[in-house]
Design a protein around this motif. Structure first.
Motif, mmCIF file in Angstrom:
data_model
loop_
_atom_site.group_PDB
_atom_site.id
_atom_site.type_symbol
_atom_site.label_atom_id
_atom_site.label_comp_id
_atom_site.label_asym_id
_atom_site.label_seq_id
_atom_site.Cartn_x
_atom_site.Cartn_y
_atom_site.Cartn_z
ATOM 1 N N GLN A 140 39.699 57.056 23.974
ATOM 2 C CA GLN A 140 40.138 57.702 22.735
ATOM 3 C C GLN A 140 41.521 57.216 22.289
ATOM 4 O O GLN A 140 42.237 57.929 21.599
ATOM 5 C CB GLN A 140 40.204 59.223 22.945
ATOM 6 N N GLY A 141 41.931 56.053 22.692
ATOM 7 C CA GLY A 141 43.216 55.529 22.259
ATOM 8 C C GLY A 141 44.327 55.782 23.261
ATOM 9 O O GLY A 141 45.478 55.502 22.997
ATOM 10 N N SER A 142 44.005 56.333 24.436
ATOM 11 C CA SER A 142 45.073 56.564 25.411
ATOM 12 C C SER A 142 45.188 55.336 26.299
ATOM 13 O O SER A 142 44.192 54.719 26.650
ATOM 14 C CB SER A 142 44.762 57.798 26.263
ATOM 15 N N ILE A 143 46.433 54.977 26.664
ATOM 16 C CA ILE A 143 46.584 53.814 27.547
ATOM 17 C C ILE A 143 47.251 54.207 28.848
ATOM 18 O O ILE A 143 47.545 53.381 29.679
ATOM 19 C CB ILE A 143 47.401 52.676 26.885
ATOM 20 N N ILE A 144 47.494 55.471 29.009
ATOM 21 C CA ILE A 144 48.266 55.914 30.172
ATOM 22 C C ILE A 144 47.906 57.387 30.422
ATOM 23 O O ILE A 144 47.485 58.079 29.493
ATOM 24 C CB ILE A 144 49.769 55.737 29.824
ATOM 25 N N THR A 145 48.072 57.843 31.649
ATOM 26 C CA THR A 145 47.846 59.283 31.864
ATOM 27 C C THR A 145 49.180 60.003 31.745
ATOM 28 O O THR A 145 50.248 59.391 31.838
ATOM 29 C CB THR A 145 47.275 59.571 33.274
ATOM 30 N N LEU A 146 49.097 61.319 31.552
ATOM 31 C CA LEU A 146 50.329 62.118 31.455
ATOM 32 C C LEU A 146 51.186 61.944 32.713
ATOM 33 O O LEU A 146 52.396 61.800 32.631
ATOM 34 C CB LEU A 146 49.955 63.594 31.342
ATOM 35 N N ASP A 147 50.493 61.935 33.867
ATOM 36 C CA ASP A 147 51.236 61.791 35.126
ATOM 37 C C ASP A 147 51.968 60.460 35.184
ATOM 38 O O ASP A 147 53.111 60.380 35.644
ATOM 39 C CB ASP A 147 50.286 61.883 36.326
ATOM 40 N N GLU A 148 51.284 59.398 34.711
ATOM 41 C CA GLU A 148 51.938 58.070 34.742
ATOM 42 C C GLU A 148 53.158 58.053 33.821
ATOM 43 O O GLU A 148 54.223 57.549 34.193
ATOM 44 C CB GLU A 148 50.954 56.980 34.313
ATOM 45 N N LEU A 149 52.991 58.623 32.613
ATOM 46 C CA LEU A 149 54.113 58.635 31.677
ATOM 47 C C LEU A 149 55.280 59.444 32.269
ATOM 48 O O LEU A 149 56.438 59.018 32.225
ATOM 49 C CB LEU A 149 53.663 59.234 30.338
ATOM 50 N N GLN A 150 54.935 60.590 32.854
ATOM 51 C CA GLN A 150 55.959 61.417 33.488
ATOM 52 C C GLN A 150 56.671 60.628 34.600
ATOM 53 O O GLN A 150 57.893 60.685 34.734
ATOM 54 C CB GLN A 150 55.281 62.629 34.110
ATOM 55 N N GLY A 151 55.900 59.860 35.359
ATOM 56 C CA GLY A 151 56.459 59.042 36.443
ATOM 57 C C GLY A 151 57.418 57.999 35.885
ATOM 58 O O GLY A 151 58.509 57.777 36.432
ATOM 59 N N LEU A 152 57.044 57.340 34.773
ATOM 60 C CA LEU A 152 57.911 56.306 34.194
ATOM 61 C C LEU A 152 59.237 56.911 33.717
ATOM 62 O O LEU A 152 60.313 56.363 33.953
ATOM 63 C CB LEU A 152 57.217 55.615 33.016
ATOM 64 N N LEU A 153 59.139 58.071 33.049
ATOM 65 C CA LEU A 153 60.374 58.692 32.539
ATOM 66 C C LEU A 153 61.245 59.166 33.708
ATOM 67 O O LEU A 153 62.468 59.038 33.691
ATOM 68 C CB LEU A 153 60.050 59.864 31.598
ATOM 69 N N GLY A 154 60.589 59.672 34.754
ATOM 70 C CA GLY A 154 61.323 60.108 35.949
ATOM 71 C C GLY A 154 62.062 58.931 36.567
ATOM 72 O O GLY A 154 63.213 59.046 36.984
ATOM 73 N N GLN A 155 61.386 57.790 36.596
ATOM 74 C CA GLN A 155 62.028 56.607 37.184
ATOM 75 C C GLN A 155 63.195 56.126 36.319
ATOM 76 O O GLN A 155 64.208 55.646 36.826
ATOM 77 C CB GLN A 155 60.992 55.505 37.346
ATOM 78 N N TRP A 156 63.036 56.283 34.998
ATOM 79 C CA TRP A 156 64.134 55.910 34.095
ATOM 80 C C TRP A 156 65.382 56.729 34.456
ATOM 81 O O TRP A 156 66.490 56.196 34.582
ATOM 82 C CB TRP A 156 63.724 56.140 32.633
ATOM 83 N N LYS A 190 56.601 48.062 32.202
ATOM 84 C CA LYS A 190 55.607 49.133 32.040
ATOM 85 C C LYS A 190 55.902 49.972 30.795
ATOM 86 O O LYS A 190 55.016 50.271 30.007
ATOM 87 C CB LYS A 190 55.611 50.039 33.278
ATOM 88 N N ILE A 191 57.172 50.347 30.621
ATOM 89 C CA ILE A 191 57.510 51.198 29.466
ATOM 90 C C ILE A 191 57.301 50.410 28.180
ATOM 91 O O ILE A 191 56.806 50.924 27.182
ATOM 92 C CB ILE A 191 58.972 51.708 29.541
ATOM 93 N N ASP A 192 57.668 49.123 28.201
ATOM 94 C CA ASP A 192 57.565 48.339 26.976
ATOM 95 C C ASP A 192 56.100 48.186 26.544
ATOM 96 O O ASP A 192 55.801 48.214 25.352
ATOM 97 C CB ASP A 192 58.215 46.972 27.166
ATOM 98 N N ARG A 193 55.227 48.044 27.514
ATOM 99 C CA ARG A 193 53.800 47.927 27.181
ATOM 100 C C ARG A 193 53.352 49.193 26.416
ATOM 101 O O ARG A 193 52.655 49.118 25.407
ATOM 102 C CB ARG A 193 53.015 47.772 28.491
ATOM 103 N N PHE A 194 53.811 50.334 26.897
ATOM 104 C CA PHE A 194 53.471 51.603 26.250
ATOM 105 C C PHE A 194 54.063 51.650 24.824
ATOM 106 O O PHE A 194 53.366 51.929 23.849
ATOM 107 C CB PHE A 194 54.005 52.762 27.107
ATOM 108 N N HIS A 195 55.350 51.331 24.689
ATOM 109 C CA HIS A 195 55.991 51.394 23.373
ATOM 110 C C HIS A 195 55.352 50.428 22.387
ATOM 111 O O HIS A 195 55.168 50.753 21.212
ATOM 112 C CB HIS A 195 57.486 51.064 23.500
ATOM 113 N N GLU A 196 55.036 49.228 22.859
ATOM 114 C CA GLU A 196 54.417 48.223 21.980
ATOM 115 C C GLU A 196 53.098 48.750 21.418
ATOM 116 O O GLU A 196 52.815 48.641 20.232
ATOM 117 C CB GLU A 196 54.142 46.931 22.767
ATOM 118 N N TYR A 197 52.305 49.322 22.305
ATOM 119 C CA TYR A 197 50.998 49.838 21.897
ATOM 120 C C TYR A 197 51.173 50.937 20.843
ATOM 121 O O TYR A 197 50.525 50.940 19.790
ATOM 122 C CB TYR A 197 50.282 50.391 23.138
#
Ligand code: HEM
Length: 452
Positions: A140-156, A190-197
């Motif tokens: 449905q247009g999602s490229i990441i799970t909520l947990d993964e996104l949360q993990g990326l922001l946590g790592q930031w 990883k974050i850039d791939r998300f932002h680009e999309y």
């Protein structure tokens, strides 16, 4: 206190007087940030606002935040999102409150649910909500799970809070002794791939509507501005991504961690929960949830938030400031190139300014008007002056709504084997400071069931 980190001078200001000198009297001198590897590698080469040096790009981006992103009109237009996400959050908790293990309620980990609530609320306001799924990626247009996104922001947050040796001893930087720079570069990919999309998708929608396009979310607003020929500094694609990232990182961990700290304190002091729920019953009644226009009528809830921000300021040293000129502060010569940390944690616990500073006493805020928005230098949870948090208004809305509704909607108990005195107040220090041990609690609904 003046120190030397490797090759560079660092000043730690630990009194309200020094904080005022730096954030108000000499605000322009100290309004920059040190150029650290984290800003270079995880924030599009300083293209966000958090890490950007003081200058024309930062000034323009802040103006965009204040006039286009955090203005009351835009924040009010997203109230329906905050209400929907709040209702989902409370319904999820209600469902969990019904789970039984050996006849007893099952404990929930508050942190998990608070972070998910703030993340879904912020991402919907910034990006709309279709880019991530609840579990694994769907069609449905999602490229990441909520947990993964949360993990990326946590790592930031983690990588922006570390002391990276190469930042302070430049001739060692090429060795990347702690491996942080490698982690930053990996995170960037990883974050850039998300932002680009997300940006490609937003752009396609914009192009499809042509001139009739009306910005829906904050990313739409930024994209529209990136096409504005009248901006003093062009907003490049990296700038748009950097600003989107500011909004996602600034908006999630901050509010949820403050509410988590509030629960750590009030569960140790059950009479505070009683006083808060008395206020909620009296002002709101038991037939509805707390709405944003109720906040002014809930001084005790407000006092709990202020007291939490005093004892547990999220950014214990604010974000680092940086002197762009030599400056004399209260008789001390501070040289150009000094990194300045404002120790708001110790300022908030200083017995010269606070009675019984180690005690959690919301009552201290009840009869006095004590400002938390940068006017009172003994209490600076959002900073003050030019670099003060631009998102404080949104942060306050989310903290007030979640704390008030969690107390209104549920009774909170510790698991049977725990007593209030066992609740741990140890901290894990970083760019933001979390409780070391996440709180587990058993919850029971306290409002009529049709509300959940
Ligand atoms: C409980 C909520 C929040 C707290 C306690 C908080 C705290 C802070 C602090 C202490 C700073 C650094 C100030 C300084 O360096 O002097 C800051 C900066 C910032 N915050 Fe927040 N914040 C919160 C919510 C938010 C939200 C909701 C957003 C955006 C959605 C946000 C975006 C930012 C940005 C972009 C900056 C950088 C400002 C600059 O460098 O010019 N914050 N915040």
């Amino acid at each position: 206190m003046q120190l030397k980190f490797g090759s560079y001078p660092v000043l730690v200001a630990s009194s309200p007087e020094m904080a005022k000198q730096i954030l108000k009297t000499h605000d322009t001198v100290f309004a920059s940030r040190p150029a650290l590897a984290a800003g270079r590698y995880t924030s599009y080469n300083f293209s966000d606002v958090i890490c950007a040096p003081y200058g024309s790009y930062w000034r323009q981006a802040r103006k965009i935040y204040l006039t286009e992103i955090f203005c009351s009109k835009r924040l009010d237009s997203y109230e329906h999102i905050r209400i929907e996400e709040r209702n989902n959050f409370l319904s999820r908790l209600y469902a969990l409150s019904q789970v039984r293990v050996n006849g007893f309620g099952k404990a929930i980990v508050l942190r998990e649910h608070l972070s998910r609530f703030t993340l879904t609320s912020i991402t919907r306001m910034v990006l709309s909500n279709k880019y991530f799924s609840e579990s694994k990626c769907d069609d449905q247009g999602s490229i990441i799970t909520l947990d993964e996104l949360q993990g990326l922001l946590g790592q930031w947050f983690l990588l922006n809070g570390v002391i990276n040796i190469g930042d302070w001893i430049p001739w060692l930087s090429f060795l990347d002794l702690q491996g942080y720079v490698k982690q930053m570069k990996d995170l960037y990919k990883k974050i850039d791939r998300f932002h680009e999309y997300v940006l490609d998708d937003h752009k396609a929608k914009r192009d499809a509507y042509g001139k009739d396009f009306v910005p829906k979310d904050m990313a739409d607003v930024l994209l529209q501005l990136s096409e504005d020929p009248n901006l003093e500094v062009k907003l490049t694609r990296d700038c748009v991504k950097g600003l989107m990232q500011d909004l996602l990182t600034g908006g999630t961990d901050t509010s949820s961690t403050t509410v988590e700290w509030a629960f750590h304190e009030i569960i140790k002091n059950p009479h505070i929960i009683e006083k808060a729920t008395d206020e909620l019953d009296r002002v709101i009644g038991r037939e509805r949830w707390v709405e944003e226009n109720d906040f002014l009528k809930l001084p005790y809830i407000e006092a709990i938030i202020k007291e939490t921000q005093r004892l547990h300021p999220l950014a214990t040293m604010l974000a680092p400031h940086f002197a762009i000129e030599d400056c004399n502060v209260s008789g001390y010569d501070i040289s150009k190139g000094t990194t300045v940390l404002i120790n708001v944690w110790s300022i908030g616990r200083n017995p010269k300014y606070w009675d019984a500073p180690e005690q959690f006493l919301p009552e201290r805020f009840l009869d006095k008007k004590i400002d938390t928005l940068g006017q009172n230098f003994a209490l600076l949870p959002f900073g003050s002056g030019r670099r003060m948090c631009p998102g404080y208004n949104l942060g306050l809305k989310i903290m007030r709504s979640s704390l008030a509704n969690l107390l209104h909607g549920f009774n909170w108990k510790l698991p049977q084997n725990m007593k209030p005195k066992d609740v741990c107040l140890e901290e894990v220090y970083g760019l933001t400071t979390h409780p070391k041990v996440p709180l587990e609690m058993i919850i029971e609904p306290r409002l009529p069931l049709h509300l959940y």
